[in-house]
Design a protein around this motif. Structure first.
Motif, PDB file in Angstrom:
ATOM      1  N   VAL A 193     -10.971  -7.827  -3.173  1.00 11.98           N
ATOM      2  CA  VAL A 193     -10.317  -6.588  -2.798  1.00 11.98           C
ATOM      3  C   VAL A 193      -9.990  -5.863  -4.096  1.00 11.98           C
ATOM      4  CG1 VAL A 193      -7.959  -7.539  -2.724  1.00 11.98           C
ATOM      5  CG2 VAL A 193      -8.556  -5.573  -1.306  1.00 11.98           C
ATOM      6  N   HIS A 199      -7.581 -10.276   2.435  1.00 15.65           N
ATOM      7  CA  HIS A 199      -6.633  -9.158   2.480  1.00 15.65           C
ATOM      8  C   HIS A 199      -6.468  -8.633   3.901  1.00 15.65           C
ATOM      9  CE1 HIS A 199      -5.196  -5.010   1.566  1.00 15.65           C
ATOM     10  NE2 HIS A 199      -4.605  -5.595   0.544  1.00 15.65           N
ATOM     11  N   TRP A 229       1.564  -7.720  -0.443  1.00 19.36           N
ATOM     12  CA  TRP A 229       0.569  -8.587   0.210  1.00 19.36           C
ATOM     13  C   TRP A 229       0.942 -10.054   0.006  1.00 19.36           C
ATOM     14  CZ3 TRP A 229      -2.778 -12.545  -0.687  1.00 19.36           C
ATOM     15  CH2 TRP A 229      -3.731 -12.797   0.314  1.00 19.36           C
ATOM     16  N   VAL A 270      -6.242  -1.857  -5.506  1.00 19.44           N
ATOM     17  CA  VAL A 270      -4.926  -2.241  -4.977  1.00 19.44           C
ATOM     18  C   VAL A 270      -3.879  -2.005  -6.051  1.00 19.44           C
ATOM     19  CG1 VAL A 270      -3.548  -4.158  -4.067  1.00 19.44           C
ATOM     20  CG2 VAL A 270      -5.974  -3.979  -3.494  1.00 19.44           C
TER      21      VAL A 270
END
Length: 283
Positions: A72, A46, A83, A75
């Protein structure tokens, strides 16, 4: 490239039987081959992609812990699709998504990074198995039985037959699909279960949903790639824009608590025949 992108593994074509958890209707979904990440997107993935992206998108806050090898988490769905676009730009690929405010469109012929559809996710998770999990829960998943206080480093549990780790447990994973456009509005689907969930919730057929701007501690993402579907037709791999719109049209009085999704423009609805949306199944 000097920075890590998620390692992808091939997922063969297949057929998946899905059952709508609300209507109990079932159907068969035929899937084209695609690629899926071997692990969830890690903190290291990330951070590296955002640092390398020329447009330098940033999340609204610190999405996770500092350990590079844990998934990660925290989010939002919107951050996840942005992303994915950043990862595509870094890799020199055309982004899969067009994002205009809260309106996100998927170019199904893009080879860029994207979220899997629910049907893709479940096919990649099951890897040819038909039970609730692809192995004993303690061997393949981090759950509440492990009494941990956060996500664990990826690939520390056994993979499935496709070589994919952490499809179950550790963190819930965002999918592309709406949860139910009739009942839950713009909520998007989550699959896989997290580190704090009891094994009952950590099964291949369990689905949940949440608002696309919700920041939830045990929610992360896994990416897929693959040009699927027909050019210009917003439908692929068990998902259909037309079906989402049709499902949101609820005749008569709404049941208490239902919030049908209002789409940006009815004029943009596809004219091709609709197929049913991707529902969740429970095993």
């Amino acid at each position: 490239m000097g920075f890590p992108l998620p390692e992808l593994v091939p997922v063969p074509a297949g057929r998946l039987e899905v059952v709508d958890a609300r209507t109990r209707e079932s159907r068969s979904v035929v899937l084209e081959p695609f690629h899926v990440a071997r692990t969830p997107v890690t903190v290291g993935h990330h951070r590296a992609v955002l640092d390398a992206d020329p447009l330098r998108p940033r999340p609204g806050g610190d999405p996770s812990a500092v350990d590079d090898d844990v998934p990660v988490h925290g989010v939002t769905w919107f951050e996840a699709v942005r992303w994915c676009n950043a990862a595509s730009r870094v890799a020199g690929l055309d982004p899969a998504y067009r994002v205009e405010g809260r309106d996100v469109r998927w170019d199904v012929r893009s080879a860029g990074y994207r979220l899997p559809t629910e049907a893709e996710w479940e096919h990649a998770c099951r890897a040819g198995t038909s039970g609730p999990r692809y192995g004993p829960v303690g061997d393949v998943a981090w759950t509440a039985d492990d009494d941990v206080d956060g996500p664990r480093p990826v690939a520390t549990r056994l993979p499935n037959a496709f070589g994919v780790h952490d499809m179950l447990g550790n963190v819930w994973e965002w999918c592309w699909d709406y949860a139910d456009t009739a009942r839950y509005g713009e909520y998007r689907s989550l699959r896989g279960g997290g580190w704090a969930d009891r094994p009952w919730s950590v099964r291949a057929g369990v689905r949940r949903g949440s608002a696309p701007d919700a920041r939830i501690e045990d929610v992360g993402l896994r990416v897929a790639r693959g040009a699927v579907g027909e050019p210009g037709v917003p439908a692929a791999q068990g998902w259909s824009d037309a079906a989402d719109r049709a499902r949101a049209r609820v005749p008569g009085l709404l049941p208490l608590g239902w919030t049908p999704l209002t789409f940006p423009s009815a004029a943009l609805a596809p004219t091709r025949p609709a197929t049913p949306p991707v529902p969740g199944t429970k095993v």
